[in-house]
Structures are given as structure tokens and as C-alpha cells.
Design an enzyme around this catalytic site. Structure first.
Site, PDB file in Angstrom:
ATOM      1  N   GLN A 599       0.824  -1.205   0.000  1.00 49.41           N
ATOM      2  CA  GLN A 599       0.000   0.000   0.000  1.00 49.41           C
ATOM      3  C   GLN A 599       0.860   1.257   0.000  1.00 49.41           C
ATOM      4  OE1 GLN A 599      -2.582  -0.537   3.384  1.00 49.41           O
ATOM      5  NE2 GLN A 599      -4.211  -1.418   2.142  1.00 49.41           N
ATOM      6  N   ASP A 624     -18.021   6.065  -8.875  1.00 48.00           N
ATOM      7  CA  ASP A 624     -18.897   5.581  -7.810  1.00 48.00           C
ATOM      8  C   ASP A 624     -19.355   6.764  -6.971  1.00 48.00           C
ATOM      9  OD1 ASP A 624     -20.375   3.869  -6.258  1.00 48.00           O
ATOM     10  OD2 ASP A 624     -18.682   3.073  -5.114  1.00 48.00           O
ATOM     11  N   GLU A 661     -27.796  10.160  -6.638  1.00 42.65           N
ATOM     12  CA  GLU A 661     -26.940   9.143  -7.245  1.00 42.65           C
ATOM     13  C   GLU A 661     -26.395   9.630  -8.582  1.00 42.65           C
ATOM     14  OE1 GLU A 661     -24.776   5.871  -7.994  1.00 42.65           O
ATOM     15  OE2 GLU A 661     -25.882   6.171  -6.125  1.00 42.65           O
ATOM     16  N   ASP A 693     -20.509   2.434 -11.353  1.00 45.75           N
ATOM     17  CA  ASP A 693     -21.104   1.565 -10.348  1.00 45.75           C
ATOM     18  C   ASP A 693     -22.621   1.643 -10.428  1.00 45.75           C
ATOM     19  OD1 ASP A 693     -20.140  -0.052  -7.804  1.00 45.75           O
ATOM     20  OD2 ASP A 693     -21.998   0.974  -7.284  1.00 45.75           O
ATOM     21  N   HIS A 832     -14.664   3.529  -5.740  1.00 43.01           N
ATOM     22  CA  HIS A 832     -15.373   3.205  -4.503  1.00 43.01           C
ATOM     23  C   HIS A 832     -14.532   3.578  -3.283  1.00 43.01           C
ATOM     24  CE1 HIS A 832     -17.406   0.740  -1.428  1.00 43.01           C
ATOM     25  NE2 HIS A 832     -16.202   0.312  -1.119  1.00 43.01           N
ATOM     26  N   LEU A 857      -5.898   4.104  -1.198  1.00 45.78           N
ATOM     27  CA  LEU A 857      -5.807   2.664  -0.948  1.00 45.78           C
ATOM     28  C   LEU A 857      -5.801   2.362   0.553  1.00 45.78           C
ATOM     29  CD1 LEU A 857      -3.317   1.238  -3.579  1.00 45.78           C
ATOM     30  CD2 LEU A 857      -5.767   0.900  -3.433  1.00 45.78           C
TER      31      LEU A 857
END
Length: 857
Positions: A599, A624, A661, A693, A832, A857
Site C-alpha cells: 500500500q 462511484d 446518485e 457503479d 469506490h 488505498l
């Protein structure tokens, strides 16, 4: 919270407003049979605070307003019924079936409808004078006129039959509860032909009537088996198994989809939650109660409906009065619930929960809030504390994780129950409905995985969607240099932290990522303020590549403060871990250290591996949205590739003032991405593929009108600046949906099993009006694998089905937080992660100079 322990792998959804299941058992005995015979919402809103006599709830819905399938937008009778949106190319030569890969036969959780009603249906609007709110009472009042009405289906608002009634038709019934007379008016509003979209809704109503004959309990839209409920041993949670059913036209036939679902029914109330906060908190009691309850979903046991908590009113309590419009008098909540529902409220001083009308309710004229008594509202879903309880989540998974063979057995048992219940067979036969006895079969293909390319030109062949062991001693495809870094930690954890850093250095060497000794800062206390002070002092004194903070406990407030300072104020990558992951044997520690090292390296620009895909000047993007149930905003995250191997991404974040959304910022996102792509490649991409998404089927038209159109506009604007206006790239826009009810089963020595990784199904159970396919990209060792649905709603790039399927599968292999395949393409999961980080913790826009690194991440 620990980044090193995040194993979401594309299985989740960054949507905090998602409704959780209701809490406490509802026995079949205390639910009127009439209440489970349709999907009626319960007429119009009144001032009834219980939400039963016409008040808004999140339960059910009029068949004419919302299709029980959830796949087709069916509007109310006054505006007509819209047909399904067609996104499949209209060319007569188009074939959405792909090619290549090894063939495989699979079965799916659908039963073919081999006979369906062949009749002309009439649709009548039904009104009651005086108003009747409860759908069960409405059904009872109409039932006495069956001889006049003939065979009919009634959902609480609309009635369907084959008998043409005199117009206008007025009938009278007597209400048993008070002996009053009720006038019922039937007004013809439509005629339904066999090919009309609403025909599916009528078949679903017939099926739901049959479901009620199985002695199941309806909670919201699904039916649950009270007899088969199972307690989670040692915890106040009961799990009810149930069935989700839907009849819909697919490629060539009408199919009945049956999926096994579960409800978590908790046995604590909103008042219990308030009392616990009072015991544990001294300061800001009201603020803490609101923080805990606002946005949660509760279930009222007296009418089995669910509501979203939007506020807590401390000025009102259970002894307060409200105006009961039907009887034109004021009444206290205590008296109302005692007389109406035989519910005794024990705590009269408790504040009231407020459930405000949704936008749809307001459009329908329901603009008044509902007040709920906490003592009568059961909490739903798992609390944060319960979700963090590993033993509890494992116990829940043991009940809800159904293996393929057991799932097929349950589906076949359900089919036999329909066939062996005489009452159901009479109902189905009277309408001309008949289902196949076995699950439907489909033809699938197994796509080969792409080989991985790592440092030193080494190729790794992927098997079963996992390559974690192959990476331990393999150099990264692209490494980076870490020169200066800092570790901030509590003083009492100094030895454990230093030992863990040594493990990071040990695992980084073989992968080509050299980790120097960091600068350690030990804190005398592990309060949030200590971390904030240390970060501000140390990071302004000297330049570091990355900062790692070690928390003694999993504290969200501390985590959020660290991320806000590092990402929004200082513009430096940060890694946060908790003391819990520093525990365990050497093997476990080595695994955790490898993940933390990876990471950190990726946040600085490293690429552990690449996928062997053709190098093309394309841009691959992911989007997303994160919704915060406690706020009125949404966070949209957009990531777009910068290189031809689709491993480096530029990101952008927008916070929407309206909690929607559909993104109003797609044009800005796209312009930022094109600018970054041009800066790196000195040209603009040939084709653009956007993986978005999932959104509901009813929102696809708005996505095309808003987001797809915004991409085209952004390309024109970018072309004006770079190519003199001559820039029209091919654009493919793909909606990626994880929350679907389709399952597939392969045959393994006569036993149903999960299909292998790379299985694609693009026929039979896909939808005829769509360019869509299902992909299974992961291998699961427990339970039934969940496929992902890909719906190509725009394809001006003219990529063939095989290219879309192959690209989607390849992109599931390049998410650097997991050495294995995902359920979704990597750019979707990156988006996301970014949306969730900003929406849940940062709540602000990170600095632009971090955009070219995956700091999320």
C-alpha cells in the site's frame, strides 16, 4: 478502519443509506392474511403517527407506481405505463453473444414460465369514501363483491380483472371494526394487452398472492419463513430465511427468478440505544443520540413497516398530543397506541423519532413528517460494534452463507411447495400460469485469465483468481524510491512498532521496494489532539514522502483527523494502522507487513504487476457515489487511466449538495481526466470506456441524459483546445451492478458447484432490451459465488461483445490492494475507495497534487 486489514475486494457498496433488515420476530399469527396478499403501500398520508393508516413507510409500493421486479420503471395510472428502456443496438445484425473461451453448461436460479395468462385485462382505479388507509381493510371490503367483480387482483389502489364493469360503478360495504358504511368507486383507467409491460406486474401480483398461501410472513417486499428462523447463539439477533421472487421477460421467455434472502431481526429498540448512550455519555447527550440514530432504519412491530430516522425531536415526547384528522380530535401518543394497537408505552418522557417524507412522497403530496415512539421501534441491521465483532460476523456468515448444492436444494424445495399446495395450484390454474419444474440451463464460456507481468520480464500465470503467493519474492513491475518517511505512534507501543517496521523492510527488499529507517515520533498519549499536533509540527519542519500513524485502538475520529490533515492540508500520502494488526504469530505478521508495504509503495506510484493486454491509446474510467445517511450530501469519485496498461489513474472528487446518485459533475470529472491524460501522453485517447457503479433500472435514462451527454460535451470542449474541434472519440458506458439476484451453478460430479473464474453468460437470463452479460471473476471457497452484471448502455466505440467481456475480466486483475481478482473492474473499486474515504472520513476535497497517486488505498 485499518488500511492494512481492508479486504472489501469489490464486494461492498459505498452507500451508507442502504436500508438494513428489520429487527424483531414477527409471527405469522399476528399479521392479518389480508396484509400479505398484495404489495399495496397503504393509500394516502394522514396525521396517523404510526405510519399504518396511510402514513409513509419504506415498506411495499403500489404495483402501478413501482414494479415488483425493480427492473422496469412503471409509473402511476394517471401518467401511463412506460416501456422498458432499450439500450441494445438496433442493428439487425447485432449479436450480443461473445466468442472464445471454453464452453460450459450452467444452471441458474430461474424457472421458465411455460404457460402464462392469455387474456385481456382491465385496470380500475379504486377509491373509498370515507378514506380507508389500511390495505388489508381495503381488500376485505372489496372481497364481499367478488361475484360482481369476477376473478380479480387488487393491490390496494388498482384492481385488475377480465370483467368489464358498468361505468361508473359504485358498491357499498360495511366495515366490521365500527359498523360504518363505505362507498367503493371503480373507475376504468386502462386496458392491459398481453404484450403490455404492466402484464409482468400483474403476474407478479398473482405470484405474491400464492406466496401468502405458504404461511410466510411479508416484511417489506419479500416473504420470510418464521418456522425456519434461527437464532445467532450468544447474540440478540434472529435470522429469518426467505424468498425473493420476480417474473420478468428475458431474452426469449418469461422467467421466474427465485433467490434466497435473509433478514437480521434485532431484539433491541431505539429506546434501548438511547439508554445505552445515556449510561456511557455525560456530555452532548442529544448530539450523541442523533449521531447514533439519524440515518438508521427502524421497524415498528405493530404494523411491520420500516422507516428511516431523519431526526430526533427532544421537544416532543410520548405524552405529547397530535391531531387525529380522521376523528377530528387531539390525542396523546400513549392513548393512541393503547387504543389502536394495544401497545402500552412504559416510558412517557422519551423523545420522538422523526421520519421525513422522501422526494417521491413530496411529489405525491405526502409532505408531513411521521413521529415514531422509540420504545416501539426496533433497530435493524447490525450496529457498528456488532459489525466489528469477528465472532458475531462469523456466526452470522455460517447461517447466511449458502453453498451451491444447498441453495439448489432449497430452490427445488420451494418449487415443490408451490406444486404441492392445492390452494396455490388452483390459483395459478385459474389464471393460466404454469412454471417449469427444474432450473433453467444456460450456455456459458470460461474466459482465460490474462497473464501478469512483473519486474524482470517475469510472467505469472493466474489460477483460480489468486496470485498472492507468487508475489512474495517477485520484483514489482514498476518500483519507486522511498527516501524519507515518518512513523507516529503511542509511546507504549514503541517496541511493537519498530519490530513491525523491520518486517516491512524485510518483505520490501525482495519486491524491489527498499524501505529505509523512518523517523519515529512517540506520543505520550494517544488522543486525537496528540496526533494532530505531531503531524502539524513534524510535517512542516521537514519534507517526507509518506507518514505512517499507528493507533492504539480503532478510533474513527482520530483516523478522520489524520486523513484531513495529510490529504487536504499538507498533501502527503498517509498510512494508518491499528495496534490490533500488530498482534499474532510471525506468519500472520509477515502477511500484514506485505500488505502495508504494498500500500505504501502504491501510494507513491509503484505498480506491483501489470496485466498482459494489448497496448492501445484508450482511457478506462471508473465512477462511484457515496451517500451519507446522516447528511444531505453525496460524494462522487472519478478515476481515469493515464497509461496504456491501465495501471495508473488520475482521480477527482466532487461533493454534491443534493444527495443524488446521478452526478451533476461528470463533465468536470471528464475534463480533468482528459487534461491529465494529455499532459502525460501529449494526445487524447482514441476510445473511452467508463465503468459506472450500478444504478437502478429506473435511473438509466437519466444516466444517459446526464452523464453520457456530459462526457460527450467534455470531449468536444477538450477537442476545441487540443485538436481544433475535431475530437470525437468512441465512448462506451457500462453500468456495473453487484447487487443482483442471479446465481449460476455448474455441475461437478453430479453436485451443484460454483462455476470457475472467468465464466461469462450472455444469453437466456440476460435481458432482451439490453446489451448485457454476467461475469464470474472470483473463486469463493464458502457459499455461492455472486456474478456481476455488466450493462453496456452506450457503445459508440463499437467494441464487440467479446472485447467488452475480455476487458472487464482483465481489469478485475489490476487492483493493487488485493493479489487476486475482484468482482468489479479495478477502476470501479478505486472509485469506490476514494468516494468512501472522502464521504466517511475526510469530508473535504483532497489536494490536487495527490490526484495522480492512489492515496485512497
Amino acid at each position: 478502519m485499518s488500511e492494512a486489514r481492508n479486504t472489501n475486494h469489490g464486494k461492498g457498496r459505498s452507500n451508507a443509506r442502504q436500508q438494513q433488515p428489520p429487527r424483531r420476530p414477527v409471527t405469522a399469527e399476528n399479521v392479518p392474511q389480508q396484509a400479505v396478499e398484495g404489495i399495496g403501500r397503504g393509500a394516502v398520508r394522514t396525521s396517523d403517527p404510526a405510519g399504518n393508516a396511510g402514513a409513509r413507510s419504506t415498506s411495499g409500493g403500489d404495483a402501478a407506481a413501482t414494479s415488483p421486479l425493480g427492473e422496469r420503471d412503471q409509473r402511476s395510472f394517471g401518467r401511463g405505463i412506460s416501456r422498458a428502456l432499450v439500450t441494445r443496438p438496433t442493428s439487425a445484425t447485432f449479436n450480443k453473444a461473445g466468442s472464445g473461451g471454453a464452453p460450459i453448461n450452467v444452471r441458474s436460479n430461474y424457472f421458465q414460465l411455460i404457460e402464462r395468462p392469455d387474456m385481456h385485462l382491465l385496470q380500475y382505479r379504486v377509491d373509498f369514501t370515507p378514506e380507508v388507509d389500511h390495505p388489508g381493510v381495503k381488500k376485505a371490503l372489496i372481497r364481499v363483491h367478488e361475484q360482481t367483480l369476477g376473478k380479480y387482483i387488487f393491490d390496494g389502489t388498482l384492481l385488475y380483472n377480465t370483467t368489464r364493469l358498468a361505468q361508473p360503478l359504485e358498491l357499498a360495504s360495511r366495515r366490521i371494526s365500527d359498523g360504518s358504511d363505505v362507498k367503493i368507486t371503480f373507475r376504468l383507467v386502462g386496458e392491459i394487452q398481453k404484450d403490455d409491460p404492466v402484464y409482468s406486474a400483474v403476474m407478479n401480483l398473482i405470484l405474491r398472492r400464492c406466496m401468502a398461501m405458504l404461511n410466510l410472513v411479508m416484511i417489506r417486499r419479500n416473504y420470510y419463513d418464521a418456522v425456519a428462523r434461527e437464532d445467532v447463539v450468544g447474540y440478540p439477533i434472529t435470522i429469518w430465511p426467505g424468498y425473493l421472487t420476480a417474473i420478468q421477460h428475458h431474452e426469449k421467455e418469461y422467467l421466474l427468478n427465485v433467490e434466497i434472502v435473509h433478514k437480521f431481526l434485532r431484539r433491541d429498540t431505539a429506546l434501548d440505544v438511547m439508554d445505552k448512550i445515556r449510561r456511557d455519555t455525560r456530555d452532548d447527550l442529544q448530539a450523541r443520540i442523533k449521531a447514533e440514530l439519524v440515518g438508521k432504519i427502524v421497524m415498528t412491530g405493530y404494523n411491520n413497516k420500516t422507516y428511516r430516522i431523519d431526526d430526533v425531536d427532544f421537544e416532543k415526547n410520548a405524552s405529547s398530543t397530535f391531531h387525529l384528522r380522521k376523528e377530528d380530535r387531539d390525542v396523546t401518543y400513549v392513548a393512541y397506541y393503547r387504543d389502536r394497537y394495544q401497545q402500552t408505552i412504559k416510558v412517557t418522557t422519551q423523545p420522538m423519532l422523526v421520519s421525513r417524507p422522501s422526494r417521491r412522497d413530496v411529489n405525491r403530496g405526502d409532505d408531513q413528517p411521521i413521529y415514531l415512539v422509540p420504545e416501539l421501534c426496533g433497530m435493524t441491521g447490525l450496529s457498528e460494534e456488532q459489525r466489528n465483532n469477528f465472532n458475531l460476523t462469523r456466526a452470522v456468515a455460517n447461517i447466511t452463507r449458502v453453498a451451491p448444492d444447498r441453495r439448489v436444494t432449497t430452490l427445488m424445495k420451494f418449487r415443490r411447495r408451490l406444486a404441492e399446495t392445492p390452494e396455490i395450484q388452483r390459483e395459478l390454474n385459474s389464471w393460466g400460469l404454469q412454471f417449469e419444474n427444474d432450473l433453467i440451463s444456460c450456455k456459458g464460456r470460461i474466459l482465460p485469465p490474462r497473464a501478469l507481468l512483473t519486474g524482470g520480464n517475469r510472467r505469472i500465470e493466474v489460477r483460480d483468481g489468486d496470485w498472492s503467493r507468487s508475489m512474495h519474492n517477485t520484483k514489482m513491475q514498476v518500483s519507486v524510491e522511498l527516501t524519507e518517511w515518518i512513523v507516529i505512534h503511542p509511546n507504549h507501543m514503541s517496541q511493537k512498532v519498530r519490530s513491525f517496521v523491520q518486517l516491512i523492510q524485510k518483505v520490501g527488499g525482495p519486491q524491489g521496494f527498499k524501505v529505509p529507517e523512518p523517523h519515529y515520533v512517540a506520543l505520550q498519549a494517544d488522543r486525537t489532539g496528540n496526533y494532530v499536533t505531531a503531524l502539524q509540527e513534524e510535517l512542516t519542519r521537514k519534507t517526507y514522502d509518506v507518514v505512517m500513524c499507528v493507533l492504539a485502538n480503532n478510533r474513527h475520529d482520530t483516523y478522520s483527523s489524520i486523513k484531513k490533515i495529510t490529504l487536504c492540508q499538507l498533501g502527503i500520502a498517509s498510512q494508518v494502522i491499528t495496534g490490533r494488526i500488530l498482534q499474532g504469530d510471525e506468519r500472520k505478521q509477515m502477511s500484514v507487513a506485505t500488505k502495508v508495504m504494498t500500500q505504501i509503495a502504491c501510494k507513491l506510484g509503484a505498480e506491483p504487476w501489470r496485466v498482459d493486454v494489448p497496448n492501445k491509446p484508450w482511457m478506462i474510467a471508473g465512477y462511484d457515489t457515496y451517500h451519507d445517511a446522516r447528511a444531505t450530501t453525496a460524494v462522487g469519485a472519478f478515476v481515469a487511466s493515464l497509461n496504456s496498461s491501465y495501471t495508473r489513474y488520475n482521480s477527482s472528487v466532487k461533493i454534491h449538495s443534493a444527495n443524488e446518485e446521478i452526478s451533476p459533475s461528470f463533465q468536470d470529472h471528464m475534463l480533468i481526466a482528459l487534461k491529465a491524460y494529455f499532459f502525460r501522453n501529449k494526445d487524447l485517447p482514441e476510445n473511452i470506456i467508463v465503468y459506472r457503479d450500478g444504478v437502478g433500472a429506473g435511473d438509466i435514462a437519466r444516466v444517459m441524459e446526464t452523464e453520457v451527454a456530459a462526457i460527450k460535451t467534455a470531449c468536444l470542449q477538450a477537442g476545441d483546445k487540443v485538436k481544433g474541434g475535431n475530437y470525437r472519440p468512441g465512448i462506451s458506458f457500462v453500468i456495473v451492478s453487484k447487487r443482483i439476484n442471479t446465481r449460476f451453478f455448474a455441475d461437478k460430479s453430479g453436485t451443484p458447484d460454483n462455476p470457475p473464474c472467468g465464466t461469462v453468460v450472455d444469453n437466456t437470463v440476460t435481458l432482451g432490451e439490453r446489451f448485457d452479460f454476467f461475469l464470474i471473476s472470483q473463486k469463493v471457497n464458502q457459499g455461492t459465488v455472486s456474478p456481476t452484471s455488466f450493462n453496456v448502455i452506450h457503445n459508440s466505440s463499437n467494441l464487440p461483445p467479446s472485447a467488452h467481456q475480455s476487458m472487464a475480466y482483465a481489469l478485475t486483475q489490476v487492483y493493487y490492494n488485493w493479489a487476486g481478482t475482484l468482482r468489479v473492474p479495478a477502476p470501479v473499486q478505486y472509485a469506490h475507495k476514494l468516494a468512501y474515504l472522502v464521504g466517511e472520513s475526510v469530508k473535504n476535497i483532497p489536494r490536487d497534487d495527490l490526484a495522480k497517486f492512489p492515496y485512497y488505498l
